[in-house]
Design an enzyme around this catalytic site. Structure first.
Site, mmCIF file in Angstrom:
data_model
loop_
_atom_site.group_PDB
_atom_site.id
_atom_site.type_symbol
_atom_site.label_atom_id
_atom_site.label_comp_id
_atom_site.label_asym_id
_atom_site.label_seq_id
_atom_site.Cartn_x
_atom_site.Cartn_y
_atom_site.Cartn_z
ATOM 1 N N CYS A 1 0.821 -1.219 0.000
ATOM 2 C CA CYS A 1 0.000 0.000 0.000
ATOM 3 C C CYS A 1 0.850 1.262 0.000
ATOM 4 O O CYS A 1 0.942 1.979 1.005
ATOM 5 C CB CYS A 1 -0.925 -0.031 1.210
ATOM 6 S SG CYS A 1 -2.029 -1.422 1.086
ATOM 7 N N GLU A 2 1.505 1.502 -1.106
ATOM 8 C CA GLU A 2 2.343 2.691 -1.303
ATOM 9 C C GLU A 2 2.345 2.986 -2.795
ATOM 10 O O GLU A 2 2.509 2.064 -3.604
ATOM 11 C CB GLU A 2 3.812 2.399 -0.945
ATOM 12 C CG GLU A 2 4.082 2.039 0.469
ATOM 13 C CD GLU A 2 4.572 3.225 1.301
ATOM 14 O OE1 GLU A 2 4.714 4.337 0.756
ATOM 15 O OE2 GLU A 2 4.801 3.001 2.487
#
Ligand code: LLP
Length: 417
Positions: free
Chosen positions: A346-347
């Site tokens: 999640c980046e």
């Protein structure tokens, strides 16, 4: 038998073994190494300096897998280490102290003690404060610590700013002027140190073959001045590592010949031996990270190929905008289009390649991220509580699992609540 990575028909192979068979047996994402290529790359460097007294200290930080360290040790390699942990690794595979060089800007007292106990060949000193601390530790242990001073020659390696180390603004080593002052301090008051070498390492992934010959000239001139002004009994010069590899088709790996040609007569003239600390140039091309396509996502502006590999297995694209070739494990026909290869983390920075032209794979396809043997697994993390991947080493036509994937219990074993 062919060594390295190559296609047999439409199947990607490594040292005679199909990459698909490895991925299917052990799962993905997974690092796969070509033992044949590791040996070939090590030999190519070790044999580049005929007639010279040369110590090739493999830079353990680039890939510290025990199986790989053992393979290189059996080839006669020495080791360049930067921590107490790396010291334990090389001792574990049976390396002798006199084959170990200890570098790094922040050596702790405990690390110094462990290295002195192991009888390392040399400490590469990075600062005056470190020299004084090592002198104290050696005195306490009633021993003499053999040392090199790391000189920062202010030579531009013309590489990515995050992997450049030889410029005046970098944290590594001391300037030439301060090296002379330190040499004199060692002679007059740091009597538990034995100064025997001058060291330099100006950066990593150097592709311009004129840089090392220039560095040789600068270091040789400096060594003569240094010996004159400090009276030190210097017996070797250590030029570090940094030899670049071809991550992209348009690149050529650094040609070592101009360096060898420049360094041989000078060291002979001064009666000095040569030390090198290559990491990437030995391991980089020998490893691939195999991943399975989880989803194809057609966005409004872009098409994303979502891998099960991510920045937690290979952080180089995120950290240095590094380019890694991505090859299909089984070739497929189709029209090439421009896609982003990304991971599940999640980046927004979690990508392996952006705007890459490739034949669109299908869900479930296996792809191989190339040239990931150096600074790949060693920089892996458990971010998002992702297990660090398994590693397979192929040697003499046989694939061996040399590291299992982390389990959930491995990840949480030091935690409590
Ligand atoms: N010697 C010293 C003192 C070093 O600091 C290094 C690398 C080496 C030798 C080995 O350099 P090589 O031959 O591998 O270029 N994580 C970055 C690279 C960091 C290099 C750190 N020092 C990357 O993935 O590009």
């Amino acid at each position: 038998m062919a060594v390295g990575f190559y296609y047999k028909g439409s199947e990607l192979m490594v040292d005679g073994v199909s990459m698909r068979s490895i991925a299917e047996k052990h799962g993905t994402p997974i690092y796969v190494y070509s033992g044949g290529l590791i040996v070939q790359n090590y030999r190519r460097i070790a044999d580049q300096f005929p007639g010279m007294d040369v110590m090739v200290a493999y830079s353990v930080k680039s890939n510290s897998s025990l199986a790989i360290l053992k393979l290189l040790k059996d080839q006669g390699a020495s080791f360049d280490i930067v921590s107490g942990g790396e010291l334990q690794r090389v001792l574990k595979v049976g390396a002798k102290g006199d084959r170990i060089i200890f570098a790094g800007v922040g050596k702790s007292k405990d690390e110094m003690r462990a290295a002195l106990k192991a009888g390392v060949k040399e400490f590469n000193l990075e600062s005056e404060a470190e020299a004084r601390r090592l002198n104290e530790v050696a005195k306490e242990m009633r021993t003499i610590a053999p040392v090199a001073i790391r000189v920062n020659p202010d030579v531009d390696a013309k590489t990515h700013k995050y992997i450049s180390t030889g410029k005046a603004e970098n944290k590594f080593g001391v300037s030439m002027k301060r090296a002379i002052a330190l040499g004199n301090e060692i002679r007059t008051s740091l009597t538990n140190l034995k100064l025997q070498c001058l060291h330099t390492h100006i950066g990593s992934q150097i592709l311009d073959s004129t840089i090392h010959p220039r560095l040789v000239k600068k270091m040789v001139d400096f060594t003569e001045t240094f010996i004159r002004e400090t009276g030190a009994a210097i017996t070797s010069l250590d030029f570090g590592g940094g030899f670049g590899i071809a991550y992209q088709k348009r690149q050529k790996p650094l040609d070592l010949k101009p360096f060898a040609k420049a360094v041989a007569p000078e060291l002979k003239r001064l009666g000095l031996s040569l030390r090198l600390e290559p990491g990437r140039s030995i391991l980089g091309p020998c490893g691939a990270l195999v991943t399975e396509v989880q989803y194809i996502k057609r966005g409004d502006k872009k098409t994303f190929v979502i891998f099960d590999a991510s920045m937690t297995e290979l952080i180089r694209p995120t950290l240095y905008e590094a380019y890694h070739e991505i090859l299909p494990v089984t070739k497929r026909r189709g029209k090439a289009e421009v896609v982003d290869f990304v991971g599940p983390v999640c980046e927004s920075t979690d990508f392996i390649a952006k705007d890459r032209k490739a034949v669109l794979p299908a869900q479930g396809d296996l792809l191989s991220i190339m040239d990931a043997g150096a600074y790949g697994f060693v920089m892996a993390s458990n971010y998002n509580t992702r297990p660090r991947p398994a590693e397979v080493l192929v040697k003499d036509g046989k694939a061996k699992l040399v590291r299992k994937q982390d389990t959930f219990d491995d990840i949480v074993k030091n935690e409590s609540f």
